[in-house]
Each structure stands twice: as C-alpha cells, then as structure tokens.
Write an enzyme that holds these catalytic residues in place. Structure first.
Site, PDB file in Angstrom:
ATOM      1  N   ARG A   1     -23.277 -23.670  16.374  1.00  0.00           N
ATOM      2  CA  ARG A   1     -22.952 -23.306  14.998  1.00  0.00           C
ATOM      3  C   ARG A   1     -22.694 -24.586  14.211  1.00  0.00           C
ATOM      4  O   ARG A   1     -21.652 -25.205  14.316  1.00  0.00           O
ATOM      5  CB  ARG A   1     -21.698 -22.411  14.997  1.00  0.00           C
ATOM      6  CG  ARG A   1     -21.421 -21.733  13.669  1.00  0.00           C
ATOM      7  CD  ARG A   1     -20.019 -21.144  13.668  1.00  0.00           C
ATOM      8  NE  ARG A   1     -19.020 -22.181  13.484  1.00  0.00           N
ATOM      9  CZ  ARG A   1     -17.833 -22.209  14.081  1.00  0.00           C
ATOM     10  NH1 ARG A   1     -17.496 -21.283  14.934  1.00  0.00           N
ATOM     11  NH2 ARG A   1     -16.980 -23.184  13.838  1.00  0.00           N
TER      12      ARG A   1
ATOM     13  N   TYR B   1     -10.827 -28.615  14.421  1.00  0.00           N
ATOM     14  CA  TYR B   1     -10.836 -28.341  15.855  1.00  0.00           C
ATOM     15  C   TYR B   1     -12.047 -28.890  16.610  1.00  0.00           C
ATOM     16  O   TYR B   1     -12.144 -28.717  17.816  1.00  0.00           O
ATOM     17  CB  TYR B   1     -10.715 -26.826  16.107  1.00  0.00           C
ATOM     18  CG  TYR B   1     -11.764 -25.975  15.431  1.00  0.00           C
ATOM     19  CD1 TYR B   1     -13.035 -25.816  15.975  1.00  0.00           C
ATOM     20  CD2 TYR B   1     -11.473 -25.305  14.242  1.00  0.00           C
ATOM     21  CE1 TYR B   1     -13.983 -25.035  15.354  1.00  0.00           C
ATOM     22  CE2 TYR B   1     -12.419 -24.505  13.618  1.00  0.00           C
ATOM     23  CZ  TYR B   1     -13.671 -24.366  14.178  1.00  0.00           C
ATOM     24  OH  TYR B   1     -14.609 -23.578  13.568  1.00  0.00           O
TER      25      TYR B   1
ATOM     26  N   HIS C   1     -17.290 -21.265  10.893  1.00  0.00           N
ATOM     27  CA  HIS C   1     -17.410 -19.886  11.354  1.00  0.00           C
ATOM     28  C   HIS C   1     -17.700 -18.965  10.170  1.00  0.00           C
ATOM     29  O   HIS C   1     -18.613 -18.144  10.214  1.00  0.00           O
ATOM     30  CB  HIS C   1     -16.117 -19.463  12.048  1.00  0.00           C
ATOM     31  CG  HIS C   1     -16.098 -18.024  12.454  1.00  0.00           C
ATOM     32  ND1 HIS C   1     -16.871 -17.526  13.483  1.00  0.00           N
ATOM     33  CD2 HIS C   1     -15.403 -16.966  11.963  1.00  0.00           C
ATOM     34  CE1 HIS C   1     -16.653 -16.239  13.613  1.00  0.00           C
ATOM     35  NE2 HIS C   1     -15.779 -15.859  12.700  1.00  0.00           N
TER      36      HIS C   1
END
Length: 394
Positions: A287, A300, A291
């Site tokens: 990805r 993160y 998100h």
C-alpha cells in the site's frame, strides 16, 4: 521480538537446568527454519525490471493489444484514484481509500473474470470496479455522503462496497453455494486485505466454502499494513498457507505483476467452475499511500520501505516490458496521457455537480414497511432541523 523467543524465555524461567533451556531454543530454531523453508517463491511472470519470465504452473500468452489494454487499465485507475484523493483533500469527499500500488493485483484479477462471475469487494477495489464496467464516478457518491452505494450490483455482477472488515467473504461464500445449487458454472471472487484475514468472518467463510465445495476464490491483497499493524503482527506463517488447514489450495502471487495476477486468478476461477472448490490467492503487494485519507503512514513506517517498493511499481514494469518488446510506441503513451487528463477532468466535474440529498432522505427505505423507532427518530430529527433559524439548517 517473536512469539517463539517469548515462549523460549518462559521455558527458561520454568527450567532449573541448562539442558532444558537448550532444548527449547533448539526447538524454536527448528520451527523458525521450517517456517522459512516452507515458504515458496512468488508466482511471477514479469520481474520488477520488466523482464518476462516463465512459470511451470502458471503462464499466459497475451497479444500486444491485450498488454496495452492491461496497461491502460492500470494507468486510468491510478489517475482516477489520484483525483479522488485530491478531491478529498479539497473537502469534496469525506474520506477516500487509495489503491496506489495495488493496480496490478486488481486489474490482473479483475480481467480474469467472466461476465457471469460475481464479485464481492471491500472498499478499495476501484480497479476491479473499472474492470466490471462500473462508472468510476459512481464509486464516489458514498464517500461524498450523497448515496448509499451508487450502482446496481446486479447490473455488473459487482456488489456494493463493504466497509465492515471481512463480512463480504461470508456473503461471497453464500452466493457461491447458491450458484452450485443452481447448477451454474460461474464463479465468485471475494476480496479482502491482510488485516481482515484475522477476522472471524473470513475464517468462517473458509470453513463453509471448503465443506460445501463452493465455487469461490478468495483474493487477499496483502499490502503489508493493516492500518498501522504490520503483517508480522497478523500471522506467523504466510497467509496463503492458511488455506491448507481448511482443506483447499492456496497460492502466493506477486501482487505487483499484472500478468501473474491474471494467470493465477484465471486458473483459480476455472478450478472453481469445474466444481473443485475454493482457492485462496495471496497477492503480495504494498500500500503506497495511507490506509485512508484520515491516516498518516509516516507515523508507523519508514520512507525507505516505501522507496524499496516504488522500485517494484506495477505500472512501470509493464511499460518497460512493452517498450523493450516493441508492443507500444510513443503515440500510444501520448494518447493515453490525453485520455487520463480527460478522465481526471470528468471526475472533478461530476463530483462537484452531485446533488445534495434531502436531510430527511436518510430515513427512507430503512425498512420496507416502516418502523416505529425510525418514525420516532425521523420526528426528532425534523424538530432539530426546524429549530434553526429559517427552518432547516443550511
């Protein structure tokens, strides 16, 4: 720190001697080695450098026109996705879930479908929707908050987007069981992500599909991150290997290789149509974006990780292959760029022209014959709206 190392430390604390500690460590090492040894390579037909390779079990022979079609699909899907992200940033959409980096997984699998097959997506399958002939602008109504879906699922055999994680796999399994009872030879393709693989719904769908030999293909887009949780926090073994525990085959494919995704999905769908039951496909991809637009991936994950995957870009590798083999010329790419610009302009115009629904419309069609609680809530909301100066709130 792995689960195995934690277990080994607990064994050490319980043990009063060195011998038992050594045994636990040895056992842990063997488990780790076995897990590594049992993980095969990706099914890959096109390397990140754009080199065509063969696979003994999965291979396809596509014409130059078909290759250009796959490339066009990926480019236009990425452009649509970029426009949707921009529209959200401009306040035109409430939220958007980008597919950036996952174009090959979606276009490859989507183009493996027959017209009579049925698709159950999550909320990120914009490329599959494109393959099924759903107007891209219809995907945006829900994210703008002006409708509850935007298209008739039966018109394109493409179900409405599902926000609840994993529930669509149960819907897909039930639909596939119905197909089998009807005696049809079509198949069902169910999409979900690596994070949803931890949901009970997905595991229940594996049980039912295996026991009833349902003609369904589970397509997991493992994009490495379930929001902020890495795949290492989701499973101790590769996701595709879970299928064996339920009694049906699983395969891992290079999710950034559109040719491999097409070949593997086509094979799995044909297997389902022959009455041989379900298959789990793990498309190993990444990805590239957040998100959703409410997420900040820089909190993160490292930039170096994204840069590593950028070198595996699905669109660039197919372009390199076509250029090297003479399957596309400069005129093709120029025409596609013009088409891409036109699509972006069309998306912007349609979204901004979408009508604002009536405030009370949210209470319509909740129940077929009405409901006392809905009627009460409708009255409360109507009173609230009337409390503003001039009647309804602007």
């Amino acid at each position: 720190m792995t689960v195995e190392s934690t277990a080994a430390r607990k064994t050490t604390r319980r043990s009063s001697g060195t011998k038992r500690t050594t045994s636990a460590s040895t056992s842990t090492t063997k488990k780790a080695t076995a897990a590594t040894a049992s993980e095969p390579e990706l099914v890959q037909l096109l390397t990140p450098e754009g080199e065509r390779v063969q696979h003994p079990d999965y291979d396809i022979d596509l014409s130059a026109e078909e290759l250009r079609g796959l490339y066009r699909d990926m480019v236009l899907t990425r452009r649509f996705d970029a426009e949707a992200t921009a529209l959200q940033r401009q306040g035109e959409l409430g939220l958007w879930a980008s597919l950036l980096g996952q174009e090959a997984a979606q276009i490859g699998s989507g183009r493996a479908l027959r017209d009579d097959d049925y698709v159950f997506p999550t909320y990120r399958e914009h490329g599959v929707a494109w393959c099924r002939g759903v107007d891209p602008t219809n995907l945006l109504g829900m994210f703008r908050g002006v409708n509850n879906g935007g298209w008739d699922p039966n018109s394109n055999n493409f179900h409405l987007y599902t926000i609840v994680l994993g529930s669509q796999t149960l819907h897909a399994t039930g639909y596939a069981m119905g197909i089998a009872k009807d005696g049809a030879d079509s198949a069902v393709l169910a999409y979900f992500g690596d994070g949803a693989s931890s949901q009970g719904d997905v595991n229940e769908s594996f049980v039912f599909s295996a026991v009833y030999n349902a003609p369904v293909v589970f397509f997991c887009q493992n994009n490495q991150w379930a929001i902020s949780e890495p795949i290492e926090k989701q499973t101790r073994v590769p996701l595709y290997q879970r299928a064996a525990g339920f009694g049906f085959p699983g395969v891992r494919v290079d999710g950034n290789d559109v040719l491999a995704c097409l070949a593997v999905t086509r094979s799995a769908l044909e297997r389902a149509r022959r009455g041989e039951g379900p298959t789990l496909i793990e498309a190993f991809t990444y990805r590239m974006a957040a998100h959703t637009t409410s997420d900040d991936p820089t909190r993160y994950r490292r930039d170096a990780e994204r840069e590593e995957w950028e070198a595996k870009d699905p669109i660039q590798r197919l372009k390199t292959y076509m250029e090297n083999e003479g399957h596309a010329d400069a005129a093709f790419f120029e025409e596609l760029e013009t088409e891409s610009e036109a699509l972006g302009k069309h998306v912007r115009e349609v979204v901004r022209a979408m009508p604002v629904p009536e405030h009370m419309a949210m209470f319509d069609n909740v129940y077929a014959d009405g409901h006392a609680l809905v009627d009460e809530e409708r009255a409360q909301f109507a009173a609230y709206q009337a409390s503003f100066e001039g009647g309804e709130a602007e």
